[in-house]
Every structure is written in C-alpha cells, then in structure tokens.
Motif scaffolding. Structure first.
Motif, mmCIF file in Angstrom:
data_model
loop_
_atom_site.group_PDB
_atom_site.id
_atom_site.type_symbol
_atom_site.label_atom_id
_atom_site.label_comp_id
_atom_site.label_asym_id
_atom_site.label_seq_id
_atom_site.Cartn_x
_atom_site.Cartn_y
_atom_site.Cartn_z
ATOM 1 N N LYS A 86 0.811 -1.222 0.000
ATOM 2 C CA LYS A 86 0.000 0.000 0.000
ATOM 3 C C LYS A 86 0.841 1.268 0.000
ATOM 4 N N ALA A 87 2.120 1.168 0.371
ATOM 5 C CA ALA A 87 2.965 2.360 0.430
ATOM 6 C C ALA A 87 4.435 1.966 0.386
ATOM 7 N N LEU A 88 5.231 2.863 -0.196
ATOM 8 C CA LEU A 88 6.684 2.710 -0.247
ATOM 9 C C LEU A 88 7.311 3.859 0.523
ATOM 10 N N VAL A 89 8.368 3.556 1.274
ATOM 11 C CA VAL A 89 9.099 4.595 1.999
ATOM 12 C C VAL A 89 10.576 4.486 1.631
ATOM 13 N N TYR A 90 11.100 5.536 1.045
ATOM 14 C CA TYR A 90 12.517 5.588 0.682
ATOM 15 C C TYR A 90 13.262 6.405 1.736
ATOM 16 N N ILE A 91 14.251 5.770 2.379
ATOM 17 C CA ILE A 91 15.094 6.458 3.354
ATOM 18 C C ILE A 91 16.431 6.731 2.665
ATOM 19 N N ALA A 92 16.620 7.974 2.175
ATOM 20 C CA ALA A 92 17.806 8.300 1.377
ATOM 21 C C ALA A 92 18.059 7.180 0.372
ATOM 22 N N GLY A 93 16.998 6.795 -0.333
ATOM 23 C CA GLY A 93 17.041 5.601 -1.159
ATOM 24 C C GLY A 93 17.075 5.859 -2.655
ATOM 25 N N TRP A 94 17.494 4.833 -3.381
ATOM 26 C CA TRP A 94 17.543 4.885 -4.835
ATOM 27 C C TRP A 94 16.179 4.541 -5.402
ATOM 28 N N ALA A 95 15.497 5.539 -5.935
ATOM 29 C CA ALA A 95 14.199 5.325 -6.577
ATOM 30 C C ALA A 95 14.441 5.258 -8.081
ATOM 31 N N LEU A 96 14.803 4.076 -8.546
ATOM 32 C CA LEU A 96 15.169 3.896 -9.946
ATOM 33 C C LEU A 96 13.945 3.893 -10.856
ATOM 34 N N GLY A 97 14.167 4.302 -12.101
ATOM 35 C CA GLY A 97 13.158 4.144 -13.124
ATOM 36 C C GLY A 97 13.418 2.858 -13.888
ATOM 37 N N PRO A 98 12.444 2.355 -14.629
ATOM 38 C CA PRO A 98 12.654 1.132 -15.416
ATOM 39 C C PRO A 98 13.858 1.277 -16.340
ATOM 40 N N GLY A 99 14.736 0.263 -16.316
ATOM 41 C CA GLY A 99 15.912 0.275 -17.161
ATOM 42 C C GLY A 99 17.043 1.150 -16.677
ATOM 43 N N GLU A 100 16.932 1.676 -15.488
ATOM 44 C CA GLU A 100 17.914 2.615 -14.945
ATOM 45 C C GLU A 100 18.728 1.946 -13.838
ATOM 46 N N SER A 101 20.023 2.243 -13.763
ATOM 47 C CA SER A 101 20.882 1.661 -12.734
ATOM 48 C C SER A 101 21.388 2.736 -11.776
ATOM 49 N N VAL A 102 21.869 2.280 -10.630
ATOM 50 C CA VAL A 102 22.488 3.181 -9.660
ATOM 51 C C VAL A 102 23.698 3.867 -10.285
ATOM 52 N N SER A 103 24.514 3.111 -11.012
ATOM 53 C CA SER A 103 25.718 3.683 -11.621
ATOM 54 C C SER A 103 25.391 4.815 -12.588
ATOM 55 N N GLN A 104 24.318 4.651 -13.344
ATOM 56 C CA GLN A 104 23.916 5.705 -14.276
ATOM 57 C C GLN A 104 23.589 6.994 -13.534
ATOM 58 N N LEU A 105 22.842 6.875 -12.448
ATOM 59 C CA LEU A 105 22.418 8.059 -11.701
ATOM 60 C C LEU A 105 23.572 8.715 -10.956
ATOM 61 N N ILE A 106 24.391 7.919 -10.291
ATOM 62 C CA ILE A 106 25.474 8.494 -9.488
ATOM 63 C C ILE A 106 26.548 9.080 -10.391
#
Length: 231
Positions: A86-106
C-alpha cells in the motif's frame, strides 16, 4: 498484530544487513506492528529483489515496504505489481526508473563515498574503514561507526549496474526521507528522485544513515505512512 495495522518490511542497503534497523525496530514493535527486516545477499539486484519479494508475499494483509539506500532500488522492483503493498518509503534511497541503474544516476552526481570504495578479488565492494565514518555515517558516534565499518556487508559490484524492469512507485504511493548532509547520495540527486516519483518528501539534517543516527524521526515517518496505508 492488530487487524487494522499493515505489516512493515524493512530493506537494508549495501554495506549493511537487517540488524542495521535495530534502533527503529523496537519503536515500530511497541506500536503494535508486525515488522520484518530482510536479509538480502547483496549478490545481484535480481537476487535481492527475489528475496524481498518472497518476504512481502509471506505477509497477510496490507504491507508497507521501507528501503534504505540501495534498498530503495530493491523495493522499487520487489513491490512492483503487488496490490498487497500500500505504500513505499525511501530512506535516502535509490528510486530507480525502469531500465535505470544506480551507476547511471550516481555518474551524473559523484559523491565522496565513490572515492572511498574498493573492490576485493571477487568484485565485491567495501568502504575503506578509515573513511567509513566520514563518508557514510558522520553523525553516528565514532564507536558505532567503527562497528558498522568492521561488520559492513560487501555488495557485488554488479548490483550497481543492474536495473529494474518495472518501478513500483509508478502505481504505489511513495514517501521519501531526504538526508540533507548525505555524502553517499548527493542531496540534490535525492531531491530529483523524490520529485520524479511524486513522493511526499521530508528533509532531515542527517548523514546517509538517518535510520541509525535519528531512529525516532525515521520511525515516526514510517508510522505516519502505516496509518495512511489502512485508510
């Protein structure tokens, strides 16, 4: 557990395990919630998604899923398409989009943490113990940070290159706790992700690990979201 309370799943990030939630868990339990802290292997993003999904599926009734740091990428994939969540909680978290990686964002917003990471012979990544306190948890006591550094759970480097097929935040209400003094995920990048997913965002003056340095504030947010989840 009270029938009108959702279950709460806590998902750790890299360089940690489920016990890193030890300061938050008692605060949620004393409020009558069923709480489960996932123990992810950190061997690959699909492995961690599968492990987390299995625990979500094991719950009865509504579920609130909380992810810290890389755990945000995990919950983004694990909760996708699940009406139980019912809900998502991100704590300083990586909210990726489809096809997206952490390396791409950082790569677009490098952080001090990146320069403190070193691989072992098998490609698992560690944070330099001498730099751990400064780049990862500067608002945690030196003694606790030392223990965190010694017990850090390494992450396979491949986890940061992998992506999710679909993103749970596209269909599930989301909240984001932004760490203003984060030296691992730049605050401006957190702001971008929180805005992109339409999250209800709270900012806190904290390092990358507010769930350790300010557990009461983190627990209060989770409890607020849990109350929303059953309305």
């Amino acid at each position: 557990m009270s029938q009108d309370k959702p279950s709460i799943i806590l998902v750790h990030g890299s360089w940690a395990d489920g016990t890193s939630w030890q300061h938050v868990i008692p605060l949620l339990l004393q409020d009558g919630y069923t709480v489960t802290a996932v123990q992810n292997p950190l061997t690959s993003l699909p492995d961690d998604i599968a492990t987390t999904k299995r625990l979500i599926d094991a719950q009865q009734g509504p579920v609130v899923v909380v992810g810290h740091s890389y755990g945000g990428a995990v919950i983004t994939g694990a909760a996708a398409g699940n009406p139980q969540v019912k809900a998502l909680v991100y704590i300083a978290g990586w909210a990726l989009g489809p096809g997206e990686s952490v390396s791409q964002l950082i790569g677009n917003a490098p952080s001090p943490l990146v320069k403190a990471i070193a691989p072992d012979a098998a490609g698992f990544l560690y944070i330099d113990r001498e730099k751990f306190h400064e780049v990862f948890a500067h608002d945690v006591s030196p003694v606790e940070a030392q223990v965190m550094a010694v017990t850090q759970k390494p992450a396979n480097s491949v986890t940061f290159e992998q992506s999710v097929e679909s993103a749970a935040w596209q269909t599930i209400p989301s909240w984001y706790l932004l760490a203003q003094e984060d030296r691992a995920i730049p605050p401006e990048l957190q702001r971008f992700m929180a805005s992109r997913i339409g999250a209800k965002t709270t900012e806190i003056k904290a390092s990358h690990v507010p769930y350790i340095s300010q557990p009461r504030e983190v627990a209060n947010l989770i409890l607020e979201v849990a109350s929303f989840a059953v309305k």
